[in-house]
Structure formats: C-alpha cells, structure tokens
Write an enzyme that holds these catalytic residues in place. Structure first.
Site: not given
Length: 309
Positions: A11, A92-93, A117, A201, A250
């Site tokens: 993101q 991440s994503l 998510r 996170h 994660q």
C-alpha cells in the site's frame, strides 16, 4: 543471464490512472482487472482509472487494486515469453501478489481475501485512534528503544524495516507521536507521520489476524512454482499450512524488508524487478545492498527492455 527476482509493492504505491499506458499496449491488463471486478462485484478498473483517490485509498479497495495491478503486469511478462524469476518477495500486501504469481493462491480467491484483509484491518482500530510514522536516519535498536519507552501502556513498535535508516513505526496515535519525538531526540533526521487510517503490522492488528486466519483456512494453498521469501521470517516456505501461518502473523509483526532483500542477494540474485505501480521498492534496493540493481516493470518501454535481456 543475470539472476533476477520479482518484488511486489504494498500500500502507498497506488495512484489514479495507474497502468493506463500498459493497458493501451497489452489487453491482458484490462482482462485481469475484469476478472478481479467479477470476483469483487464492482468495476475495479474504473476505480483505478477514474478514482476518486479517496475511494482508491480506502484500504479494502487499495489492496485488491494493487494485487490486481501486480498480477496483470506479471501476466504481461509471462505472455511475452519472459523467463521465470529465481525468487519472489512482496512488501506486506505485496506478499499476496507474489503468492498468486507463484501459483500458491488462486487469483480470484486472493482478490476477495485481500479485500477482507483490508476490512478486518480497518475494523480492528477505530478511525483516528491509530497512526504510523516513518523514522529517517536512526538505527533500528534506537528506534525499538524509543518505542518501548514511549509506549506508556499503549501500543507502538517498529513495523516496517524498509532499509537501513528508514523504519516505519505504528500503534496508538499518541504513542506514535511520543515515540516520534523520542526518535528525533535520539538523533533521527525526521519523524514523518504517514497518511494512513490503519496502523499496520503492530499488536493492534491481532483481532484482524484472528479473522483473517478463519478466511485463510477456507482457501487452497498450492506449493510455489518459484520460491517466495516471506516478510515475517525471511524464509521460503513450501507447505501450505506454514505459508498460511506466516500470512496471519504478518498482520501483527514487522515487515522484514531489509533482511528479505539481503537474503535474496545472498542467494545469488543480482537484479530486482518491481512488478506493480510506482518505484518504492526500486528506490530502497541500493540502500539495502549496494551491489544490487533494480528497475520497475510498469511502463511499456521498461517491460520491452527487460524482455529483451
């Protein structure tokens, strides 16, 4: 042939109008977005091309948009006869994008999964109570210490180790502000608040992770066709349950991007191709391993040049 890896952004890389040039050159881009739109029940391509930006920036819409953009670019690469990378990793994503491209998760499943998510992440923390900030020019240990001392019963911790001297912290808004001030007092050049609605996170994401685990259990995970370095352990898992577990953890653990890039370099990777909008990961690469080169594959000229190598 130079050993190369594919890296997939997270993101922050989304923009209205992203991939328009690629779509004009390669029909498979819009075809990929049409598949995602069918899975989601709304026109994702129209959202990415027309916005408005505040809609595209809602995390449950950002996440499917970026995943689809990355998968579309990977499909262009494959369709044009591009060679398989030695490894993959996603920030991440972006880890979900990597897992789709490595054949681990079905694309339509992944699109719906990252939408959920995003919703779970947004629901976990009431609007305005969480924050993130980028700490520039301070070592990891000093940042961790500043967070510990600034917590005062609230949550704040390092969550993205993006490159040496660039670490993102997240948690409760007030704790992030205190930690940012403590980092500056300890010698950080800057503490920049990030324009995000969700403190990703950190421990505040645990309720979202619990919900995500339920959804992940419903999805089939295949063995990867290309090794995918995960964010949380900096390991290449092959077992579906281990991959699922890493995706759950994660959500409330830091993204170990610096270590992931170092790991790929140690495995013999010499070049990183960023497969997605923007050039965030390309910009971080040299700061992590100065012998690595990197480039983004999101313009027709860049794609054509890479395919010729």
């Amino acid at each position: 042939m130079t050993q190369f890896a594919f890296v997939f952004p997270g993101q922050g890389s989304q923009t209205v109008g992203m991939l328009a040039d690629m779509a004009a050159s390669y029909p498979i881009v819009e075809e990929t977005f049409a598949e995602a739109s069918a899975a989601l029940g709304y026109d994702l391509w129209a959202l990415t091309q027309q916005g408005p930006a505040e809609e595209l920036n809602k995390t449950w819409q950002t996440q499917p948009a970026l995943l689809t953009a990355s998968v579309a670019l990977y499909r262009v690469w494959q369709q044009q006869g591009g060679k398989a990378p030695a490894m993959m990793a996603g920030h991440s994503l972006g880890e979900y994008s990597a897992l789709v491209c490595a054949g681990v998760i079905d694309f339509a499943d992944a699109v719906r999964l990252v939408e959920m998510r995003g919703k779970f992440m947004q629901e976990a923390v009431p609007e305005g109570t969480g924050a993130m900030a980028a700490i520039i020019g301070l070592d990891d240990a000093s940042i961790a210490k500043a967070c510990e001392e600034a917590a005062e019963g609230q949550v704040v911790s390092p969550v993205n180790f993006n490159s040496p001297g660039q670490v993102v912290i997240a948690g409760h808004k007030e704790a992030v502000e205190r930690a940012g001030a403590a980092c500056k007092a300890a010698g950080a050049k800057r503490a920049l608040p990030l324009p995000v609605s969700v403190p990703s996170h950190c421990a505040l994401m645990k309720p979202a992770a619990d919900k995500l685990a339920v959804e992940l259990a419903k999805i089939t995970f295949n063995a990867p066709t290309v090794p995918v370095v995960n964010n949380v352990d900096v390991k290449c898992e092959t077992n579906g349950d281990a991959i699922r577990d890493a995706l759950v953890r994660q959500l409330y653990n830091p993204v170990q991007w610096t270590k992931s890039v170092e790991y790929m370099a140690a495995q013999g990777v010499e070049h990183l191709y960023e497969v997605g909008p923007g050039k965030v990961l390309t910009g971080l690469t040299k700061r992590i391993v100065d012998t690595l080169t990197a480039s983004a594959l999101n313009e027709p000229s860049a794609m054509a040049a890479a395919l010729e190598l």
